[in-house]
Design a protein around this motif. Sequence first.
Motif, mmCIF file in Angstrom:
data_model
loop_
_atom_site.group_PDB
_atom_site.id
_atom_site.type_symbol
_atom_site.label_atom_id
_atom_site.label_comp_id
_atom_site.label_asym_id
_atom_site.label_seq_id
_atom_site.Cartn_x
_atom_site.Cartn_y
_atom_site.Cartn_z
ATOM 1 N N VAL A 75 -3.773 -8.037 -10.965
ATOM 2 C CA VAL A 75 -2.844 -8.500 -9.932
ATOM 3 C C VAL A 75 -3.648 -8.550 -8.642
ATOM 4 O O VAL A 75 -4.342 -7.585 -8.304
ATOM 5 N N SER A 76 -3.562 -9.673 -7.935
ATOM 6 C CA SER A 76 -4.289 -9.774 -6.664
ATOM 7 C C SER A 76 -3.421 -10.435 -5.608
ATOM 8 O O SER A 76 -2.487 -11.180 -5.915
ATOM 9 N N ALA A 77 -3.761 -10.145 -4.357
ATOM 10 C CA ALA A 77 -3.050 -10.729 -3.216
ATOM 11 C C ALA A 77 -3.954 -10.651 -1.999
ATOM 12 O O ALA A 77 -4.805 -9.764 -1.900
ATOM 13 N N ASP A 78 -3.776 -11.588 -1.097
ATOM 14 C CA ASP A 78 -4.469 -11.544 0.182
ATOM 15 C C ASP A 78 -3.587 -10.775 1.153
ATOM 16 O O ASP A 78 -2.414 -11.108 1.329
ATOM 17 N N ILE A 79 -4.152 -9.744 1.762
ATOM 18 C CA ILE A 79 -3.403 -8.889 2.695
ATOM 19 C C ILE A 79 -4.255 -8.655 3.944
ATOM 20 O O ILE A 79 -5.463 -8.870 3.931
ATOM 21 N N THR A 80 -3.609 -8.198 4.986
ATOM 22 C CA THR A 80 -4.356 -7.827 6.187
ATOM 23 C C THR A 80 -5.005 -6.461 5.946
ATOM 24 O O THR A 80 -4.495 -5.641 5.177
ATOM 25 N N GLU A 81 -6.125 -6.244 6.605
ATOM 26 C CA GLU A 81 -6.850 -4.968 6.476
ATOM 27 C C GLU A 81 -5.958 -3.783 6.824
ATOM 28 O O GLU A 81 -6.075 -2.716 6.230
ATOM 29 N N SER A 82 -5.030 -3.985 7.748
ATOM 30 C CA SER A 82 -4.169 -2.884 8.176
ATOM 31 C C SER A 82 -3.201 -2.436 7.073
ATOM 32 O O SER A 82 -2.671 -1.331 7.131
ATOM 33 N N ARG A 83 -2.981 -3.259 6.068
ATOM 34 C CA ARG A 83 -2.088 -2.911 4.945
ATOM 35 C C ARG A 83 -2.830 -2.305 3.765
ATOM 36 O O ARG A 83 -2.209 -1.894 2.788
ATOM 37 N N MET A 84 -4.161 -2.284 3.815
ATOM 38 C CA MET A 84 -4.970 -1.901 2.654
ATOM 39 C C MET A 84 -4.562 -0.561 2.054
ATOM 40 O O MET A 84 -4.299 -0.459 0.867
#
Length: 102
Positions: A75-84
Motif C-alpha cells: 500500500v502506498s500514498a504520497d503524503i507530506t513529511e509532517s504526516r510521516m
Amino acid sequence: MADDSTTTIRATFDTRAAADLAVEHLVQQHGISRPDIFIQSVGADNTVGSAPSGGDASHDGGERTDGPLEGEIEVSADITESRMAAVQKSFGEAGAIRVTGR
C-alpha cells in the motif's frame, strides 16, 4: 514551520485484510483521498497476500487452495513529511510487516 514537502510512503502486508485496513486508516484517520492510495502486489504475480485471512481462510479448519497466496501486498500514498510519523503508526497498527518512505 511544518515541512509540507511530499514523500511516498510504502507499507507491505502479508494479508489483503491488513492492506484494506491500512487503506481505511489512511482515508478515515488521515483524510487521504482513495484515488491517491495505491495497492499492488510486491511481485509480478497476482496475489491476495502471503497468508490466508478473512474470506481467504477456510471455514472448516483446512487450508483453501483457490486463493492466489503468491506474495505480499504493498500500500502506498504520497503524503507530506509532517504526516510521516502518524501514517507510519497507522500502518503498524494495521499490521504492516515493513514501512518505508522516500
